[in-house]
Design a protein around this motif. Structure first.
Motif, PDB file in Angstrom:
ATOM      1  N   GLU A 151       2.280  -4.445   8.627  1.00 28.21           N
ATOM      2  CA  GLU A 151       1.939  -5.733   8.166  1.00 28.21           C
ATOM      3  C   GLU A 151       0.731  -5.997   8.120  1.00 28.21           C
ATOM      4  N   HIS A 152      -0.285  -5.326   8.762  1.00 27.90           N
ATOM      5  CA  HIS A 152      -1.628  -5.540   8.531  1.00 27.90           C
ATOM      6  C   HIS A 152      -2.448  -4.461   8.200  1.00 27.90           C
ATOM      7  N   GLY A 153      -1.902  -3.023   7.960  1.00 28.98           N
ATOM      8  CA  GLY A 153      -2.527  -1.673   7.462  1.00 28.98           C
ATOM      9  C   GLY A 153      -3.617  -1.169   8.327  1.00 28.98           C
ATOM     10  N   PHE A 154      -3.312  -1.603   9.576  1.00 32.03           N
ATOM     11  CA  PHE A 154      -4.033  -0.968  10.512  1.00 32.03           C
ATOM     12  C   PHE A 154      -3.827   0.625  10.740  1.00 32.03           C
ATOM     13  N   ILE A 155      -5.192   1.170  10.865  1.00 35.76           N
ATOM     14  CA  ILE A 155      -4.839   2.823  11.176  1.00 35.76           C
ATOM     15  C   ILE A 155      -5.739   3.190  12.339  1.00 35.76           C
ATOM     16  N   LYS A 156      -5.450   4.224  12.966  1.00 30.26           N
ATOM     17  CA  LYS A 156      -5.903   4.708  14.222  1.00 30.26           C
ATOM     18  C   LYS A 156      -7.121   5.299  14.072  1.00 30.26           C
ATOM     19  N   GLU A 157      -7.977   5.576  14.991  1.00 30.13           N
ATOM     20  CA  GLU A 157      -9.318   6.142  14.740  1.00 30.13           C
ATOM     21  C   GLU A 157      -8.930   7.612  14.470  1.00 30.13           C
ATOM     22  N   GLY A 158      -9.818   8.198  13.630  1.00 35.31           N
ATOM     23  CA  GLY A 158      -9.624   9.704  13.195  1.00 35.31           C
ATOM     24  C   GLY A 158      -8.543   9.549  11.964  1.00 35.31           C
ATOM     25  N   GLU A 159      -7.997   8.701  11.565  1.00 35.57           N
ATOM     26  CA  GLU A 159      -6.921   8.783  10.472  1.00 35.57           C
ATOM     27  C   GLU A 159      -7.554   8.472   9.292  1.00 35.57           C
ATOM     28  N   PHE A 160      -6.891   8.641   8.365  1.00 33.28           N
ATOM     29  CA  PHE A 160      -7.328   8.570   6.889  1.00 33.28           C
ATOM     30  C   PHE A 160      -6.328   7.595   6.122  1.00 33.28           C
ATOM     31  N   PHE A 161      -6.763   6.614   5.488  1.00 31.38           N
ATOM     32  CA  PHE A 161      -5.539   5.925   4.752  1.00 31.38           C
ATOM     33  C   PHE A 161      -5.697   6.378   3.253  1.00 31.38           C
ATOM     34  N   VAL A 162      -4.797   6.820   2.706  1.00 32.45           N
ATOM     35  CA  VAL A 162      -4.467   7.291   1.360  1.00 32.45           C
ATOM     36  C   VAL A 162      -3.382   6.270   0.701  1.00 32.45           C
ATOM     37  N   GLN A 163      -3.837   5.802  -0.386  1.00 31.85           N
ATOM     38  CA  GLN A 163      -2.755   4.794  -1.199  1.00 31.85           C
ATOM     39  C   GLN A 163      -2.641   5.762  -2.622  1.00 31.85           C
ATOM     40  N   ILE A 164      -1.547   5.956  -3.129  1.00 32.08           N
ATOM     41  CA  ILE A 164      -1.403   6.545  -4.444  1.00 32.08           C
ATOM     42  C   ILE A 164      -0.763   5.301  -5.071  1.00 32.08           C
ATOM     43  N   LEU A 165      -1.482   5.035  -6.308  1.00 27.13           N
ATOM     44  CA  LEU A 165      -0.772   4.181  -7.190  1.00 27.13           C
ATOM     45  C   LEU A 165      -0.041   4.743  -8.291  1.00 27.13           C
ATOM     46  N   PRO A 166       1.223   4.120  -8.519  1.00 25.73           N
ATOM     47  CA  PRO A 166       1.955   4.467  -9.709  1.00 25.73           C
ATOM     48  C   PRO A 166       1.195   4.393 -11.039  1.00 25.73           C
ATOM     49  N   VAL A 167       1.519   5.315 -11.957  1.00 24.01           N
ATOM     50  CA  VAL A 167       0.787   5.473 -13.165  1.00 24.01           C
ATOM     51  C   VAL A 167       1.484   4.445 -14.080  1.00 24.01           C
ATOM     52  N   ASP A 168       0.552   3.697 -14.614  1.00 19.35           N
ATOM     53  CA  ASP A 168       1.086   2.755 -15.752  1.00 19.35           C
ATOM     54  C   ASP A 168       1.298   3.497 -17.083  1.00 19.35           C
ATOM     55  N   LYS A 169       2.557   3.474 -17.230  1.00 18.78           N
ATOM     56  CA  LYS A 169       3.179   4.344 -18.552  1.00 18.78           C
ATOM     57  C   LYS A 169       2.435   4.018 -19.783  1.00 18.78           C
ATOM     58  N   SER A 170       2.371   2.544 -20.008  1.00 19.04           N
ATOM     59  CA  SER A 170       1.500   2.143 -21.549  1.00 19.04           C
ATOM     60  C   SER A 170      -0.116   2.682 -21.365  1.00 19.04           C
ATOM     61  N   ALA A 171      -0.643   2.638 -20.158  1.00 20.57           N
ATOM     62  CA  ALA A 171      -1.991   3.034 -20.274  1.00 20.57           C
ATOM     63  C   ALA A 171      -1.969   4.547 -20.533  1.00 20.57           C
ATOM     64  N   ALA A 172      -1.149   5.160 -20.038  1.00 20.04           N
ATOM     65  CA  ALA A 172      -1.210   6.721 -19.974  1.00 20.04           C
ATOM     66  C   ALA A 172      -0.872   7.159 -21.265  1.00 20.04           C
ATOM     67  N   SER A 173      -0.106   6.423 -22.072  1.00 19.48           N
ATOM     68  CA  SER A 173       0.467   6.885 -23.509  1.00 19.48           C
ATOM     69  C   SER A 173      -0.728   6.601 -24.389  1.00 19.48           C
ATOM     70  N   THR A 174      -1.516   5.664 -24.427  1.00 14.79           N
ATOM     71  CA  THR A 174      -2.671   5.299 -25.051  1.00 14.79           C
ATOM     72  C   THR A 174      -3.700   6.136 -24.960  1.00 14.79           C
ATOM     73  N   GLU A 175      -4.027   6.666 -23.706  1.00 13.82           N
ATOM     74  CA  GLU A 175      -4.859   7.621 -23.401  1.00 13.82           C
ATOM     75  C   GLU A 175      -4.631   9.173 -24.066  1.00 13.82           C
ATOM     76  N   ILE A 176      -3.236   9.499 -24.178  1.00 10.52           N
ATOM     77  CA  ILE A 176      -2.946  10.837 -24.542  1.00 10.52           C
ATOM     78  C   ILE A 176      -3.170  10.788 -26.103  1.00 10.52           C
ATOM     79  N   LYS A 177      -2.643   9.540 -26.898  1.00  8.61           N
ATOM     80  CA  LYS A 177      -2.913   9.420 -28.266  1.00  8.61           C
ATOM     81  C   LYS A 177      -4.528   9.384 -28.606  1.00  8.61           C
ATOM     82  N   GLN A 178      -5.197   9.082 -27.963  1.00  4.23           N
ATOM     83  CA  GLN A 178      -6.596   8.843 -28.451  1.00  4.23           C
ATOM     84  C   GLN A 178      -7.273  10.397 -27.988  1.00  4.23           C
TER      85      GLN A 178
END
Length: 101
Positions: free
Chosen positions: A74-101
């Motif tokens: 609920e609060h996103g707490f982490i223990k001492e010595g741990e690392f928090f990694v957040q992986i965001l989903p790829v936005d398909k519309s932004a990825a397709s425009t980057e490939i075309k350019q």
């Protein structure tokens, strides 16, 4: 003779009316039984929910794992010595425009 038969028929109908359609008639009893079944189903669902909540309360009172789990979820707490990694989903519309350019 016909008057006796008709009067008996009227009496029979008069006696049957409360049995079928009266305050304590069979139709009312049937409706009430259906309502009781629905209420019992609701009560059983609520009893399951109450049992789950009682388990949560017991875990929160007795152990520290439940508290830690809630703090993390609920609060996103982490223990001492741990690392928090957040992986965001790829936005398909932004990825397709980057490939075309």
């Amino acid at each position: 003779m016909r008057i006796v038969i008709y009067s008996m028929l009227v009496l029979l109908i008069a006696i049957q009316y409360p049995l079928w359609l009266g305050k304590g008639g069979w139709l009312k009893v049937y409706e009430m039984e259906k309502q009781v079944e629905l209420q019992e189903a609701k009560n059983s669902l609520l009893a399951l929910r109450n049992a789950k909540l009682a388990g949560d309360v017991k875990d929160l009172k007795d152990g520290t794992r439940a508290i830690e789990e809630r703090a993390r979820a609920e609060h996103g707490f982490i223990k001492e010595g741990e690392f928090f990694v957040q992986i965001l989903p790829v936005d398909k519309s932004a990825a397709s425009t980057e490939i075309k350019q």
